[in-house]
Scaffold this active site. Sequence first.
Site, PDB file in Angstrom:
ATOM      1  N   ALA A  66       8.061   0.346  -7.100  1.00 56.32           N
ATOM      2  CA  ALA A  66       8.820  -0.874  -7.355  1.00 56.32           C
ATOM      3  C   ALA A  66       8.012  -2.030  -6.781  1.00 56.32           C
ATOM      4  CB  ALA A  66      10.172  -0.774  -6.666  1.00 56.32           C
ATOM      5  N   GLY A 112       8.867   4.151  -6.931  1.00 61.32           N
ATOM      6  CA  GLY A 112       9.502   4.004  -8.240  1.00 61.32           C
ATOM      7  C   GLY A 112       8.663   4.558  -9.377  1.00 61.32           C
ATOM      8  N   GLU A 115       9.377   8.168  -9.322  1.00 62.58           N
ATOM      9  CA  GLU A 115      10.777   8.299  -9.752  1.00 62.58           C
ATOM     10  C   GLU A 115      10.893   8.110 -11.263  1.00 62.58           C
ATOM     11  OE1 GLU A 115      11.974   5.446  -6.670  1.00 62.58           O
ATOM     12  OE2 GLU A 115      13.514   6.882  -6.083  1.00 62.58           O
ATOM     13  N   GLU A 135       8.391   5.467   0.484  1.00 59.89           N
ATOM     14  CA  GLU A 135       9.376   4.453   0.893  1.00 59.89           C
ATOM     15  C   GLU A 135       9.647   4.424   2.392  1.00 59.89           C
ATOM     16  OE1 GLU A 135       9.585   6.281  -1.812  1.00 59.89           O
ATOM     17  OE2 GLU A 135      10.354   5.093  -3.490  1.00 59.89           O
TER      18      GLU A 135
HETATM   19  N1  COA Z   1       4.447  -3.689  -5.353  1.00 63.39           N
HETATM   20  C1  COA Z   1       3.830  -4.858  -5.501  1.00 63.39           C
HETATM   21  N2  COA Z   1       2.508  -4.995  -5.621  1.00 63.39           N
HETATM   22  C2  COA Z   1       1.770  -3.869  -5.575  1.00 63.39           C
HETATM   23  C3  COA Z   1       2.343  -2.603  -5.409  1.00 63.39           C
HETATM   24  C4  COA Z   1       3.759  -2.532  -5.294  1.00 63.39           C
HETATM   25  N3  COA Z   1       4.407  -1.367  -5.169  1.00 63.39           N
HETATM   26  N4  COA Z   1       1.363  -1.676  -5.383  1.00 63.39           N
HETATM   27  C5  COA Z   1       0.210  -2.346  -5.530  1.00 63.39           C
HETATM   28  N5  COA Z   1       0.448  -3.677  -5.658  1.00 63.39           N
HETATM   29  C6  COA Z   1      -0.523  -4.744  -5.832  1.00 63.39           C
HETATM   30  C7  COA Z   1      -1.235  -5.109  -4.543  1.00 63.39           C
HETATM   31  O1  COA Z   1      -0.436  -5.977  -3.765  1.00 63.39           O
HETATM   32  C8  COA Z   1      -2.485  -5.753  -5.079  1.00 63.39           C
HETATM   33  O2  COA Z   1      -2.174  -7.052  -5.505  1.00 63.39           O
HETATM   34  P1  COA Z   1      -3.131  -8.312  -5.098  1.00 63.39           P
HETATM   35  O3  COA Z   1      -4.480  -7.940  -5.700  1.00 63.39           O
HETATM   36  O4  COA Z   1      -2.490  -9.469  -5.776  1.00 63.39           O
HETATM   37  O5  COA Z   1      -3.162  -8.343  -3.628  1.00 63.39           O
HETATM   38  C9  COA Z   1      -2.793  -4.936  -6.321  1.00 63.39           C
HETATM   39  O6  COA Z   1      -1.573  -4.323  -6.704  1.00 63.39           O
HETATM   40  C10 COA Z   1      -3.817  -3.850  -6.100  1.00 63.39           C
HETATM   41  O7  COA Z   1      -3.387  -3.025  -5.046  1.00 63.39           O
HETATM   42  P2  COA Z   1      -4.271  -2.688  -3.747  1.00 63.39           P
HETATM   43  O8  COA Z   1      -3.335  -2.314  -2.646  1.00 63.39           O
HETATM   44  O9  COA Z   1      -5.257  -3.773  -3.504  1.00 63.39           O
HETATM   45  O10 COA Z   1      -5.053  -1.391  -4.272  1.00 63.39           O
HETATM   46  P3  COA Z   1      -5.669  -0.234  -3.375  1.00 63.39           P
HETATM   47  O11 COA Z   1      -6.531   0.558  -4.294  1.00 63.39           O
HETATM   48  O12 COA Z   1      -6.288  -0.775  -2.137  1.00 63.39           O
HETATM   49  O13 COA Z   1      -4.425   0.661  -2.930  1.00 63.39           O
HETATM   50  C11 COA Z   1      -2.334   1.817  -3.254  1.00 63.39           C
HETATM   51  C12 COA Z   1      -3.681   1.376  -3.882  1.00 63.39           C
HETATM   52  C13 COA Z   1      -1.500   2.416  -4.389  1.00 63.39           C
HETATM   53  C14 COA Z   1      -2.571   2.881  -2.192  1.00 63.39           C
HETATM   54  C15 COA Z   1      -1.618   0.593  -2.643  1.00 63.39           C
HETATM   55  O14 COA Z   1      -1.587  -0.435  -3.594  1.00 63.39           O
HETATM   56  C16 COA Z   1      -0.216   0.839  -2.187  1.00 63.39           C
HETATM   57  O15 COA Z   1       0.003   1.473  -1.165  1.00 63.39           O
HETATM   58  N6  COA Z   1       0.804   0.327  -2.935  1.00 63.39           N
HETATM   59  C17 COA Z   1       2.167   0.404  -2.565  1.00 63.39           C
HETATM   60  C18 COA Z   1       2.696   1.810  -2.787  1.00 63.39           C
HETATM   61  C19 COA Z   1       4.145   1.907  -2.354  1.00 63.39           C
HETATM   62  O16 COA Z   1       4.485   1.848  -1.197  1.00 63.39           O
HETATM   63  N7  COA Z   1       5.053   2.077  -3.353  1.00 63.39           N
HETATM   64  C20 COA Z   1       6.439   2.255  -3.101  1.00 63.39           C
HETATM   65  C21 COA Z   1       7.168   0.987  -3.250  1.00 63.39           C
HETATM   66  S1  COA Z   1       8.905   1.218  -2.915  1.00 63.39           S
END
Ligand code: COA
Length: 260
Positions: A66, A112, A115, A135
């Site tokens: 999400a 999400g 999910e 989460e």
């Molecule tokens: N919500 C909002 N933005 C998200 C996102 C999320 N769940 N997951 C990734 N993004 C965005 C990042 O903020 C970033 O945006 P920016 O370039 O404007 O800063 C972009 O997507 C790329 O992500 P980034 O984190 O730079 O990539 P990465 O390769 O370093 O890491 C992940 C990849 C998937 C490990 C990392 O993005 C992450 O942990 N995301 C969140 C996962 C999460 O907790 N999901 C559950 C949400 S309830």
Amino acid sequence: MPYENILSERNDGITTITINRPNKLNALNKATINELNQAFKVADKDKHTKVIIITGSGEKAFVAGADISEFAHFDVKEGGKLAAKGQELLFDYIENLSTPVIAAVNGFALGGGLELAMACHFRIASDNAKMGLPETSLGVIPGYGGTQRLPQLVGKGRAMEMVMTAGMIDAETAKAYGLVNHVTTQDELIALCEKIAGKIMRNSTVAIKGAIKAINANYKDGVDGYKEEIKQFGKCFGTDDFTEGTTAFLEKRKAEFPGT
Ligand code: COA
């Protein structure tokens, strides 16, 4: 119909819906959830769509969760509403769709995103996919059905560990857990989904609809799945597909299901 956050196209009976926010790793914001609801509704009503495939754009992510930026400031009431609305519009909606939905998990499927994949009827992953429910690392719990569907698919102990550690599993582990049915390369992912969709399309859409209802009944509180199966089984006998399927078998020819 034009969408801002997704793409939807139909080819040979398969509608492929692609979440198209690669710069945000296809994170699900409100607008995307609304568009997905619309696209699934359209595809399900379209009599030429026999199978729906959902995937993420880019090589990195199916859906990274999400959209955290959208809910970071929510209060208790807003948090509850976020989960309820999302489940209604997308997650429960997909699970109960009568058109088969395959998740093509092409990269990160987190929160999400996992999910969403779990709400689909089954999942196929590329070998770079990583799946998890992170989460609790954000101080929240899965809210789009993850606490229910993950244990249904992988068992309670594995679900507890995945949720408590907030860790990720790779595609092969997901396959060993029963979370995904097949693993292939990223290049071959959609082709494999289409191949399996092709096998589904040879069968009666009416019978498949009844089968989805009967299988889902096993996971619904207060619903007797065996009774639902008897109901759906009986209904088949009044369909043209049943007449065609059994007649074709007895005449030793391939069935041409009318879909009624
Ligand atoms: N919500 C909002 N933005 C998200 C996102 C999320 N769940 N997951 C990734 N993004 C965005 C990042 O903020 C970033 O945006 P920016 O370039 O404007 O800063 C972009 O997507 C790329 O992500 P980034 O984190 O730079 O990539 P990465 O390769 O370093 O890491 C992940 C990849 C998937 C490990 C990392 O993005 C992450 O942990 N995301 C969140 C996962 C999460 O907790 N999901 C559950 C949400 S309830």
